[in-house]
Scaffold this motif. Structure first.
Motif: not given
Length: 181
Positions: A55, A59, A143-149
């Protein structure tokens, strides 16, 4: 290259590598030693070998491509993986020889920032968040890049601050880059 040029290249105070489509085609002795390999073990290998996870390797691929397309150098700080699994913080620089296809042929340099390997061990998630923090991203952006909160990122940031016994991210990053604080 003549003998003096070869000597200068191999003994440069930073690791230098030439890659083609993220495959190592040439490197100096310093680069090989930095990562814990003999030069012949690296030639022909994917750069994936030097990252902690698939990952992370995927990335980081597109980071810095825009300046390279404009024939500008790209630079950042990142955590890399030694052959024995230990991590080290380094200053990364790149210059493409093929601006129309930046990853087709690129010259990379790696300079150690923190040579003290006695610091805390980081989880893959902590390494990932630290990489984005070093690029100046906010928790929301990470958070947006990693698709997390954003809350998850805040938790990881807090854990990093505790592990390194610092009060804020600025001090954390300055400590990792060897800047006095």
């Amino acid at each position: 290259m003549d003998d003096l040029e070869t000597l200068a290249f191999d003994q440069a105070p930073m690791g230098i590598a030439l890659t083609e489509h993220r495959m190592i085609r040439a490197c100096n002795d310093t680069f090989a030693q930095m990562f814990g390999f003999a030069k012949p073990e690296l030639i022909g290998q994917s750069f994936r070998l030097l990252y902690g996870t698939d990952q992370e390797f995927h990335q980081i691929r597109d980071i810095g491509l825009e300046p390279l397309r404009q024939s500008l150098p790209y630079s950042d700080e990142r955590i890399m993986r030694h052959r024995d699994g230990t991590q080290f913080w380094c200053r990364f620089r790149a210059r493409t020889l093929t601006p129309d296809d930046p990853l087709a042929r690129i010259v990379l340099s790696f300079a150690l920032i923190d040579t003290d390997s006695t610091g805390p061990t980081l989880t893959p998630r902590e390494r990932e968040v630290l990489m984005w923090l070093s690029r100046g991203y906010t928790s929301k952006e990470i958070a947006k890049v990693l698709d997390l909160s954003p809350r998850t990122i805040e938790d990881v940031r807090a854990r990093l601050l505790r592990k390194f016994k610092v009060k804020n991210v600025a001090v954390l990053l300055s400590r990792l880059s060897g800047v006095a604080h």
